[in-house]
Enzyme design. Structure first.
Site, mmCIF file in Angstrom:
data_model
loop_
_atom_site.group_PDB
_atom_site.id
_atom_site.type_symbol
_atom_site.label_atom_id
_atom_site.label_comp_id
_atom_site.label_asym_id
_atom_site.label_seq_id
_atom_site.Cartn_x
_atom_site.Cartn_y
_atom_site.Cartn_z
ATOM 1 N N GLY A 312 31.471 26.070 30.849
ATOM 2 C CA GLY A 312 32.858 26.016 30.955
ATOM 3 C C GLY A 312 33.530 25.441 29.815
ATOM 4 O O GLY A 312 33.100 25.196 28.825
ATOM 5 N N SER A 313 34.709 24.529 30.288
ATOM 6 C CA SER A 313 35.572 23.829 29.585
ATOM 7 C C SER A 313 35.050 22.665 28.570
ATOM 8 O O SER A 313 35.740 22.509 27.785
ATOM 9 C CB SER A 313 37.050 23.495 30.129
ATOM 10 O OG SER A 313 37.511 24.742 30.925
ATOM 11 N N THR A 314 33.802 22.151 29.199
ATOM 12 C CA THR A 314 33.242 21.111 28.207
ATOM 13 C C THR A 314 33.106 21.616 26.738
ATOM 14 O O THR A 314 33.006 20.750 25.782
ATOM 15 C CB THR A 314 31.835 20.840 28.728
ATOM 16 O OG1 THR A 314 30.987 21.812 29.058
ATOM 17 C CG2 THR A 314 32.082 20.146 30.171
#
Length: 597
Positions: A312-314
């Protein structure tokens, strides 16, 4: 030899001249000849008797000396000689960075039977099933009575079990000496150590071999006779590892997650101080490999190394770091975040409506999928792939755990424009949490790519390993700090430790395609202190759900971030990190530099 004549001519002539009988001369000569023969035979007999006496004396002296040596020595049960190479069981210890024992060898015993020597097989089978509950009395009795000459009963037994078997008084039950592997800390560090088992086996010894983890990866080194006395020193810090596992177990229970991962890594060297994957197992009682179902449901599954997830957004940090390093954007550059963003039949949305435009800094702080996708498009798919490969996110990691090599990242063979956009916000590319920690360390430590390791060493990256400039690294760290102070990861903040990082919530892919809406992977990748990172810590939860006021919250800011904060509070004092006494409302210098650009 000249024989003496019986009738010497001179004596015969002289006797005749004197008128004597010559036959008397012959009788005298014959008697003299017999006397000489008897003397010679006696001399030979005496010589033979002397030699025979000497032999008897030497023989009795040897026997007496041997008996004296045996009476002075310790009695030992004689063993039949066996051909072939001897089985060597010795194996070097494994210790943590401070010398604490993580794995060692101990002497124990094996139990076997010689049925032909047994007095009462039925009684023995019943008694053994009581001593060892995992044995079946009926099966044992069948093996004792089917004509076999040898039966293995237990490869290893405890001293207490050995005494109980000995007390049975059954001559057909015998013990053999055995070295086995012991993990004194039980399940602690299970997935790193992996475990050991027996290879070649004999009655009096067994070959101890590594079957997983570092035990298998370093098997040749651990079994090297020249290095048996030299422990294998890991970079792991045992107290930090125990704290990490305790916090993960509590967080996993609180969030109702089915699994959890925790990684603590030195930002400038890549040495791993703690690595945990839950659920775990006790390597002293290593369970069998699963033969059906999802391998990830087995406690043997190392989620940190084998698990490949869309995190995801990592991943937005990498898109922005690449764009900053290429000079495509600055932290103040405005990005179109109006949505939804459409590409063919696919639609990209943000979790919230962030308005028509955000700065690059706020794309990270607010975690805008649309913003990250548009930034990635400015660089193109080819440049994106090269950058991700430089970070190590497209190849298997060279880590000293055997399972790592079997879990390279998963990505589509055809890297389309849609892939470029989705990878920018962490979908379409599945990597392990170890990949993520490695890449974060490389971006945050000043821009030098590190090589992860669990072996203690003095190795550090050089300028030849640079992946982004120091200026880019500084700006990215400023953004990560801002995510914690005013963005999606406020619950990861721990006063005094200047935490920076990024949350990531990714829907889990379903086996037959598509994504599950109620199952997520929640991840927080953090660095501390953000101004000059010493450590990177990644916390990931599999299918978490934080229930607050009856609502089920699955985003990483509500699940992984608070677990990260708890882990930092426990681990930082162990690592000798004291909280900064500066007031929390001081102006963050890195953020100021980024904003003024």
């Amino acid at each position: 030899m000249i024989r003496r004549p019986l009738r010497p001519l001179a004596r015969v002539l002289s006797a005749r001249a004197e008128g004597k009988d010559p036959n008397l001369i012959e009788a005298e000569e014959r008697a003299a000849r017999l006397r000489a023969l008897h003397r010679a035979e006696r001399a030979r007999a005496e010589t033979r008797l002397l030699l025979l006496g000497i032999v008897f004396i030497l023989g009795f002296t040897t026997v007496a000396g041997r008996m004296a040596l045996m009476s002075a020595g310790t009695p030992v049960e004689p063993r039949a000689g066996a051909g072939g190479e001897p089985i060597v069981a010795q194996r070097a210890d494994i210790v943590d960075r401070n010398g604490a024992i993580l794995a060692t060898n101990i002497v124990t015993a094996s139990l076997y039977a010689q049925p032909l020597e047994m007095i009462d097989p039925a009684r023995a089978a019943t008694a053994l099933s009581e001593i060892f509950p995992d044995l079946d009395a009926g099966a044992l009795l069948h093996r004792f009575t089917d004509g076999r000459k040898f039966v293995w009963i237990k490869r290893t037994i405890s001293p207490e079990q050995r005494q109980l078997v000995h007390d049975l008084g059954e001559p057909g039950l015998l013990f053999g000496p055995r070295e086995t592997r012991l993990y004194p800390n039980g399940a602690v560090l299970a997935h790193v150590l992996g475990g050991a088992s027996f290879g070649r086996e004999g009655v009096h010894a067994a070959e101890v071999i590594g079957v997983a983890g570092v035990e298998r990866f370093e098997d040749a080194r651990l079994r090297d006779p020249a290095r048996v006395a030299e422990p294998l020193r890991l970079s792991i810090d045992l107290p930090a590892q125990i704290a990490m596992e305790d916090v993960l177990a509590a967080g996993m229970k609180e969030m109702g997650a089915k699994g959890a991962v925790g990684i603590l890594m030195e930002a400038d060297t890549g040495q791993i101080r703690a690595l945990a994957s839950l659920p775990d197992f006790d390597p002293n009682l290593r369970p069998p490999l699963p033969t059906e179902g999802d391998p990830a449901d087995s406690p043997l599954y190392n989620r940190a190394a084998q698990g490949r997830y869309e995190l995801g957004s990592t991943f937005k940090i990498f898109a922005v770091a690449e764009a900053l390093d290429m000079g495509k954007v600055t932290p103040r550059t405005l990005i179109d975040t109006s949505g939804p963003m459409r590409w063919g039949r696919f639609t990209i949305r943000d979790f919230h409506d962030y308005g028509p435009r955000l700065t690059v800094q706020d794309v990270i702080v607010q975690s805008s999928n649309i913003g990250a996708a548009r930034i990635a498009l400015t660089m193109g798919g080819e440049a994106q792939q090269k950058f991700l490969r430089r970070l190590g996110l497209m190849d298997a990691l060279p880590l000293e755990i055997s399972e790592v090599a079997k879990a390279p990242p998963l990505y589509p063979k055809r890297w389309s424009e849609l892939t470029t956009m989705t990878v920018a916000y962490g979908h379409g590319l599945a990597v392990s949490p170890l990949h993520l920690a490695t890449a974060y360390a490389s971006v945050a430590n000043g821009g030098l790519k590190i090589t992860p390791t669990i072996i203690a060493s003095d190795r550090k990256p050089t300028e030849a390993d640079r992946v982004v400039s120091e200026d880019t690294s500084e700006k990215v760290r400023s953004m990560m700090r801002d995510v914690v102070t005013r963005g999606t990861a406020r619950k990861a903040d721990v006063p005094g430790y200047e935490v920076g990082g990024k949350t990531g919530t990714a829907d889990k892919p379903m086996p037959h395609g598509g994504y599950a809406r109620d199952k997520t992977i929640g991840t927080f990748a953090g660095v501390f202190p953000a101004s000059d990172p010493r450590y990177v810590m990644v916390i990931a939860l599999d299918e978490p759900s934080n229930k607050i006021n009856g609502a089920s919250l699955r985003t990483a800011g509500w699940t992984a971030a608070p677990v990260f904060a708890n882990a930092l509070r426990r681990i930082a004092p162990i690592m000798g990190l004291r909280p900064d006494a500066r007031p929390e409302d001081d102006v963050d210098l890195l953020y100021t530099l980024a904003v003024n650009e």
